[in-house]
Structure formats: C-alpha cells, structure tokens
Design an enzyme around this catalytic site. Structure first.
Site, PDB file in Angstrom:
ATOM      1  N   LYS A 274      28.040   2.887  30.526  1.00 39.12           N
ATOM      2  CA  LYS A 274      27.989   2.027  29.745  1.00 39.12           C
ATOM      3  C   LYS A 274      27.554   0.549  30.272  1.00 39.12           C
ATOM      4  O   LYS A 274      27.880   0.499  31.423  1.00 39.12           O
ATOM      5  CB  LYS A 274      29.618   1.775  28.915  1.00 39.12           C
ATOM      6  CG  LYS A 274      30.131   3.153  28.348  1.00 39.12           C
ATOM      7  CD  LYS A 274      29.223   3.314  27.051  1.00 39.12           C
ATOM      8  CE  LYS A 274      29.732   2.749  25.987  1.00 39.12           C
ATOM      9  NZ  LYS A 274      31.059   3.165  25.405  1.00 39.12           N
TER      10      LYS A 274
ATOM     11  N   GLU B 205      18.461   8.840  28.487  1.00 38.03           N
ATOM     12  CA  GLU B 205      17.767   8.034  27.104  1.00 38.03           C
ATOM     13  C   GLU B 205      19.284   6.933  26.840  1.00 38.03           C
ATOM     14  O   GLU B 205      20.049   6.982  27.142  1.00 38.03           O
ATOM     15  CB  GLU B 205      17.669   8.961  25.978  1.00 38.03           C
ATOM     16  CG  GLU B 205      18.627   9.857  25.423  1.00 38.03           C
ATOM     17  CD  GLU B 205      18.464  10.342  24.196  1.00 38.03           C
ATOM     18  OE1 GLU B 205      17.986   9.884  23.418  1.00 38.03           O
ATOM     19  OE2 GLU B 205      18.886  11.599  24.137  1.00 38.03           O
TER      20      GLU B 205
ATOM     21  N   GLU C 234       0.907  -1.235   0.114  1.00 41.52           N
ATOM     22  CA  GLU C 234       0.038   0.008   0.196  1.00 41.52           C
ATOM     23  C   GLU C 234       0.975   1.423   0.084  1.00 41.52           C
ATOM     24  O   GLU C 234       0.496   2.128  -0.663  1.00 41.52           O
ATOM     25  CB  GLU C 234      -0.991   0.007   1.361  1.00 41.52           C
ATOM     26  CG  GLU C 234      -1.796   1.098   1.540  1.00 41.52           C
ATOM     27  CD  GLU C 234      -2.692   1.545   0.397  1.00 41.52           C
ATOM     28  OE1 GLU C 234      -2.790   0.653  -0.496  1.00 41.52           O
ATOM     29  OE2 GLU C 234      -3.182   2.448   0.355  1.00 41.52           O
TER      30      GLU C 234
ATOM     31  N   LYS D 243      21.872   4.968  24.919  1.00 42.15           N
ATOM     32  CA  LYS D 243      22.914   5.282  23.935  1.00 42.15           C
ATOM     33  C   LYS D 243      22.908   4.196  22.668  1.00 42.15           C
ATOM     34  O   LYS D 243      23.104   2.936  23.116  1.00 42.15           O
ATOM     35  CB  LYS D 243      24.287   5.133  24.601  1.00 42.15           C
ATOM     36  CG  LYS D 243      25.446   5.801  23.816  1.00 42.15           C
ATOM     37  CD  LYS D 243      26.580   5.919  24.620  1.00 42.15           C
ATOM     38  CE  LYS D 243      27.947   6.584  24.003  1.00 42.15           C
ATOM     39  NZ  LYS D 243      27.954   5.726  22.562  1.00 42.15           N
TER      40      LYS D 243
ATOM     41  N   GLU E  50      22.131   9.722  16.090  1.00 41.35           N
ATOM     42  CA  GLU E  50      22.584   8.396  15.823  1.00 41.35           C
ATOM     43  C   GLU E  50      21.859   7.694  14.447  1.00 41.35           C
ATOM     44  O   GLU E  50      20.574   7.681  14.657  1.00 41.35           O
ATOM     45  CB  GLU E  50      22.623   7.629  16.881  1.00 41.35           C
ATOM     46  CG  GLU E  50      23.924   6.839  16.826  1.00 41.35           C
ATOM     47  CD  GLU E  50      25.207   7.165  17.597  1.00 41.35           C
ATOM     48  OE1 GLU E  50      25.248   8.303  17.879  1.00 41.35           O
ATOM     49  OE2 GLU E  50      25.967   6.340  17.993  1.00 41.35           O
TER      50      GLU E  50
HETATM   51  N1  5U1 Z   1      21.284   9.188  23.220  1.00 37.65           N
HETATM   52  C1  5U1 Z   1      22.437   9.911  23.010  1.00 37.65           C
HETATM   53  N2  5U1 Z   1      23.798   9.505  22.463  1.00 37.65           N
HETATM   54  N3  5U1 Z   1      24.447  10.639  22.607  1.00 37.65           N
HETATM   55  C2  5U1 Z   1      25.615  10.579  22.176  1.00 37.65           C
HETATM   56  N4  5U1 Z   1      22.561  11.312  23.517  1.00 37.65           N
HETATM   57  C3  5U1 Z   1      23.980  11.738  23.129  1.00 37.65           C
HETATM   58  N5  5U1 Z   1      24.492  12.708  23.464  1.00 37.65           N
HETATM   59  C4  5U1 Z   1      25.947  12.888  22.765  1.00 37.65           C
HETATM   60  C5  5U1 Z   1      26.334  11.716  22.096  1.00 37.65           C
HETATM   61  C6  5U1 Z   1      27.799  11.776  21.703  1.00 37.65           C
HETATM   62  O1  5U1 Z   1      26.481  13.987  23.139  1.00 37.65           O
HETATM   63  C7  5U1 Z   1      25.823  15.210  23.897  1.00 37.65           C
HETATM   64  C8  5U1 Z   1      27.165  15.690  24.513  1.00 37.65           C
HETATM   65  C9  5U1 Z   1      25.376  16.010  22.896  1.00 37.65           C
END
Ligand code: 5U1
Length: 682
Positions: free
Chosen positions: A321, A121, A42, A123, A181
């Site tokens: 991590k 949130e 669709e 990573k 990302e």
């Molecule tokens: N979810 C998330 N991943 N991440 C990676 N937030 C996030 N913020 C990042 C990075 C490198 O840098 C902030 C400092 C903007």
C-alpha cells in the site's frame, strides 16, 4: 435485395455487425485507454444508426448489442448471489521489510532460493466485482460482498461500456468468472461533481465513493449516466483451458475485450518489485485514476497452487500500500487567520494525523460557504485528504461520529489580530478585516509578499524573520526594510553576523528591479504577476498607472471592471502612495518606458492577445518554464478557464479545468503538441 435467414437484407446484417464491432472498438478506446479516436457526436451517430437498424429489423437485435446496455427494468432491491468461487482478499504490506517477509515466506514454503517471477499491477481504488459469463454471454455481475456471496448488480454492470456483454472468441471457456475493479476516472469524477455543484446537488467525496454510489443504484439508467470503468485483474471459476501464468491470463482477458492495466509488468525478485513500487508511486498523481498501492502476484499458476491460502488471502499475492491519501481525524478547534488583503480564513486545528506521507495538524476550511457546504462543527470527526503536494483539505464530515458536545463555528465580529471590525463584502465568500496596514497580520503578509521570489526576491528573508521584525517593531512598513543594519539584524533569533550581512546585501540588490515586479510586490488585490506585467507594459510608468481611471485601466488586455476598481482604490489611498514614495526614496528603482513603444512591442509578439491555461502535470517543461515561454511570446497565462481562454495545455491528471475546456469547446493541447507549437513559433 437478398434476404438472410434472419429475415433482414444481407446489407443490413453486415452493416449491423460492422456497427457493433465499431461501437465496441470505440467504447474500448474511450473507456480503456482514455484515447478516443472519434468525437462523442460521431459515436452517437453510429449508435443511432444501429438503433434504427435494430428497430427496422428486430431479429438483428441481440442481448449483447451496445444498444441493449440499459434495459427498461428498475429494481426495488438487490438480490443476493453466491459466487461460483469465493472472491479472495489480499494481505497488505506497508514497508520494504513487509515485502522481504512476503518473499521469504514464499521461498521457505516452496523450499527454493531462486528469484521468483512476480506479476505487478496497480491496485485500483474502486469496487471489486465478479462477472459471470456462460458460453461467452455476460449473465451476472455481483459485488464482492462477504467474499462468498454478494449483491446482484447485473443490470448496472451491463451499462458500463468497458464491460463486454459478449466474448466473441473461440478460446473463451464455457463458464468464466472474471474479477476486477470498477472505478471512476479522476476526470469523470471532476465532471460529475462540477455538474452536481452547478445544480446545487450534493457532491461526492472522492472517486471511490462516487463509483460505489453509482453502482448501488436501483435504476440502471443512473449507473449508465456515470463515467465508470472496469479493469479486470483475475479469474474465479473457469470451465476450460487457461495459460500457465497470471500474466498470460491478463493477456487473454485483454484479447477477449476486457480492460486490463497498461501499467502491468512481470519482474523477477523482490528488489525489482520495490523498484516498480517506487516508479508507480511517482507516476501516481499523473495517472487518470486513483490507485492505493501495488498488487504483486507470483506469476506461475503452478506455484500459486503449491502455495495455497491462509483463510481468505492467498500466500502468493500481496498488496503493497501507498501511504493513505485520506484519513479520519478530529477537529479540536477552529482559528481564524488574517491574510495580506485582510481576508479572514477559518483554519481547522486537527488531532495530528499521518496522511499522504506527512503529519497534518491544520487544514483550511476556506470560508463561510465551505463550512456550510460541509456542515462541519468543532468536535466533528472529518476526512482529511492530502494528495501529492496539494494542501490538505477537509473533504467530508463523518456524521455518525458527531459528539453530543460539538460546537458550531462562529465567525468573529472583530479581527482576531487588531480588533478592527470585520466586514462581509456583498457577493464575496470571504469576510475581511477592515484594519488595512494597522493590522499586524496584514502588515506581516504584505511584507512577506513584497520580498517573495516573484516580487522583489529578497534572498534570506523568510516568514519567521518577517514575523520577528514586525513583532519587535523593527519594521512597520516595507520601506523600513531598507533601514535595517547588520547590527540590528544580528540581535535577532537565529541570526549570526554573516547571515545579517548577507541579508543587508540581498536587500541592497533587490533595490534594482523592474516595473512589473515592483507593481506585483505592492500586493494590489487581484493584481497577480500576469496583470502586473500587462499593466506595466501598457502604461510604462508607476505614475501613469496611479493616475489611470477605471476606463483607462480596462483598456489593458484582461483587466475588467473589478480589477480596475481595485487598482484605482489602491492608488487613491494616501498611505499606499506614501509607501511607494518611501520605497523610491530608499533607492528602489526600475527602468521606465514610453507606453507607445511598448504597445508596439506587444503587438509584434506572436501570441499577443491570447490567453493560455496550464493544467495537469507537465513532464518535459516545468510549469514556470512553460509560463515564461508563453509570456515571452506575448500570451497571457491565466489560472482559470473561461470562454475568453484561447488554449488549454493539459498534462496527465488534468481535472475540472480540462472538463470545462471541453464543455466550452476550447482548443486543448497535450505537452507534446504544446512543445511542437512553441517550436513552430520560434
Ligand atoms: N490489481 C489487483 N487488484 N486486486 C485486488 N489485483 C488484485 N487481486 C486481488 C484483489 C482483491 O485478489 C487476487 C488474490 C485475485
């Protein structure tokens, strides 16, 4: 028909706008939420309708139309671009103590003792990118590079359905850099690798590598064919107004059409951050995509400003991590293990490595084909993956680290345990020891299988004990187990009189069993629990199964020629018949039934003749419970999906089985639908 200033009829202009809106909406549901509302066909139909309208009325075509994601252009190289504002990196935390240190540094610097509000949130395990919008139009996409400048991948990012080409909202700043990302969801990765394997092409090691490889394509049509998603997590340079909190920015990005994580939360204090971390660690295997930790950011932008940076990392954010699921280590040696059916499995002895939360020293290399596929040699540095409870896998060789003295892996000509010749069966990946029960390894495995939970279920008879019993020649074949006395057992390592008496009692109890369990316990090749149950139901007695021909056996649902041959060959062997007689003489017994009566019972069950496959994780029922319920309703539960499968029950994290089910257009239910389905049958 009224004409508009665009030279197209008003109906065409309106329909075009409607189609753009619908296609953007459905592509968001598909990429963002993994919850498509309409079938792919669709979506394709709407897409083609828009293409036709744009061809008939070229003035309606805009650069941000969903049809314009893949241009005709291909590149010879990526050019370098400077980010409007540098892309930051994150400091890492690996423990609670690191997280407490993070909070303390913030409090000390801000000279406050109150609890701080954090935005949390996942990573994502993908590739960081920066998107530049001017007046709401996507004009550039770039990789992170060294943080100051990266590679221009605009043509490629334009092909990614979850990246808006145009931000249609009055509040959008004149200049906006969006950071996020790009990753490949697990199901898309499984599908991509399945297709590659079918075509004999090289497969990707993990979703992250697949995402990176898909983005670094000079031909954007290749990127377009890959299942990539972008999740936005912050902004860089902005000419315009922004909210006062990080969570507010994420909300706004979502309103503007970006994918933002559904898992995001705002919490107060570091203890709540640690709770969120624990909760997400549990959810990790069920998520549709790989994550490698949690990012915590001070929520107030005002406080972020006061905290500032140390080199390229902000003081207001940290990545906590998870234990890595992939690590590098060296293969020190390869040994060969002999299984219950004689299959000889190469096992890599590794330099111990901490991966997925445990120390791993061994990993199976499966068979000769797998060794060839990986191109692995002794001495190689390899990547080991251990995700969740899955057994550790060698996923790739690090070619650049191959030492000069690496050694090729040679399969033995003779069984490493009993020195019987090794045979390779035509059409099978495995090689086998031809020694049968002469082979000590096969005997040990056969006994372990005989006493296992789904077989005769002998409590207290673990693997180590079985090995001692065979090594000390106290047990040569399964029936010998029933001759063991408390006195003999008490002489064994770590076996007191009480445990010995308990084991003798457990053995006695195991004598009263059922025909399906007994048949399964014999360890006939390819006769798992479900096939044993089907054979028992069909024939009703061990004598009738032993006498059945290939043709008789194939009358049993889901018994094909291969399984039938294994059953016939098993019962043709005098030593197997003797083992059964010895077990019956020792007192092992089960109720037998007339086959006809049982046929009627099977036919009467609501799911008789239907095959189900369970995949992914179930949250309400355990796998065993779901299986038991299906079997009780007469269904067969299979481990693999084929055209004969009637239904696939797929929980979160379902991979290649779900992909195959979709390719074969099979019925798929999630757990809630499955529970409802069972309720309606009962
Ligand atoms: N979810 C998330 N991943 N991440 C990676 N937030 C996030 N913020 C990042 C990075 C490198 O840098 C902030 C400092 C903007």
């Amino acid at each position: 028909m009224s004409q508009t200033s665009q030279g197209a009829p008003a109906e065409a202009v309106a329909r075009c706008a409607e189609l753009v809106q619908q296609l953007n909406h459905h592509s968001k549901l598909y990429y963002l939420l993994d919850q498509p509302e309409i079938p792919d066909a669709e979506y394709d139909r709407l897409f083609r309708e828009l293409q036709t309208l744009e061809r008939d009325y070229p003035t309606l075509k805009t650069a941000s139309s969903p049809t314009q994601r893949v241009g005709a252009e291909t590149l010879s190289e990526f050019s370098s671009v400077t980010h409007e504002m540098p892309m930051l990196s994150l400091d890492n935390a690996f423990s609670e103590a690191d997280m407490l240190g993070f909070e303390k540094r913030i409090r000390d610097r801000l000279k406050i003792s109150d609890d701080i509000e954090f935005a949390c949130e996942p990573k994502f395990d993908g590739i960081a990118v920066s998107l530049l919008y001017r007046n709401g139009e996507l004009i550039r996409g770039a990789t992170r590079g060294d943080g100051s400048s990266g590679e221009d991948i605009t043509l490629n990012v334009r092909t990614i359905g979850s990246i808006p080409l145009h931000l249609n909202n009055a509040s959008v700043p004149a200049v906006l850099e969006v950071r996020g990302e790009i990753f490949m969801p697990k199901s898309g990765f499984a599908k991509l690798n399945l297709r590659a394997a079918e075509r004999g092409e090289k497969t990707f090691v993990n979703p992250r590598n697949a995402a990176a490889g898909s983005l670094r394509q000079l031909d954007p049509s290749i990127t377009a064919s890959r299942p990539l998603v972008m999740c936005a997590y912050s902004v860089g340079y902005v000419e315009g107004e922004l909210p006062e909190t990080h969570s507010g920015i994420l909300q706004l990005l979502g309103d503007w059409g970006f994918v933002v994580s559904d898992e995001r939360r705002v919490v107060t204090g570091v203890a709540a951050c640690l709770d969120y971390f624990q909760m997400m660690q549990k959810r990790r295997p069920a998520l549709a995509y790989d994550i490698d930790g949690i990012v915590f950011k001070v929520n107030s932008l005002e406080l972020q400003q006061q905290l500032g940076f140390v080199s390229r990392a902000p003081r207001w954010a940290i990545a906590h991590k998870f234990p890595a699921q992939e690590e590098m280590t060296r293969i020190n040696d390869v040994e060969f293990q002999v299984g219950r059916t004689g299959a000889i499995t190469p096992v890599a002895r590794l330099e111990p490595v901490f991966v997925g939360g445990v120390t791993v020293s061994n990993a199976t290399l499966h068979n000769r084909d797998e060794i060839e596929r990986l191109g692995v040699r002794i001495g190689d540095t390899v990547i080991i993956r251990r995700a969740g409870d899955v057994i550790p896998q060698v996923v790739a060789v690090v070619a650049s680290k191959r030492p000069k003295d690496s050694v090729s892996i040679e399969f033995p000509e003779l069984c490493p345990i009993c020195s019987s010749p090794v045979e390779r069966v035509e059409g099978e990946a495995a090689v086998r020891c031809s020694g049968g029960l002469i082979c000590g390894a096969q005997r040990k495995e056969a006994i372990k299988h005989f006493v296992s939970r789904k077989a005769l279920d002998v409590d207290g008879l673990g693997d180590k004990l079985v090995e001692q019993l065979v090594d000390q020649e106290l047990v040569h074949e399964v029936a010998d187990l029933y001759q063991l006395s408390t006195e003999v057992l008490t002489g064994l390592e770590r076996m007191g009189p009480k445990s010995a008496a308990n084991l003798v009692a457990a053995l006695e109890q195991s004598k009263t069993t059922t025909l399906p369990r007994f048949l399964y316990s014999l360890g006939v090749r390819e006769v798992g629990e479900a096939t044993a149950r089907a054979l028992a139901l069909h024939f009703g007695s061990i004598a009738r199964i032993a006498e059945a021909s290939d043709i008789d056996l194939q009358a049993v649902p889901d018994v094909g020629p291969v399984v039938a041959r294994y059953v016939v060959e098993f019962f043709q062997q005098a030593r197997n018949r003797a083992a059964i007689t010895a077990l019956q003489a020792a007192g092992v017994n089960w109720p037998e039934q007339e086959p006809k009566q049982q046929q009627d019972e099977i036919q009467a069950l609501p799911l008789s003749g239907q095959t189900f496959v369970l995949t992914g994780s179930l949250e309400v029922l355990t796998r065993d419970q779901a299986k038991e319920k299906l079997l009780a309703l007469g269904a067969k539960v299979s481990g693999s999906v084929s055209a004969k499968t009637d239904c696939v029950v797929a929980g979160p994290g379902a991979g290649s089985k779900l992909v195959k089910a979709e390719q074969l257009n099979l019925k798929v239910m999630d757990e809630a639908e499955f529970i409802q389905f069972l309720a309606e049958l009962n």
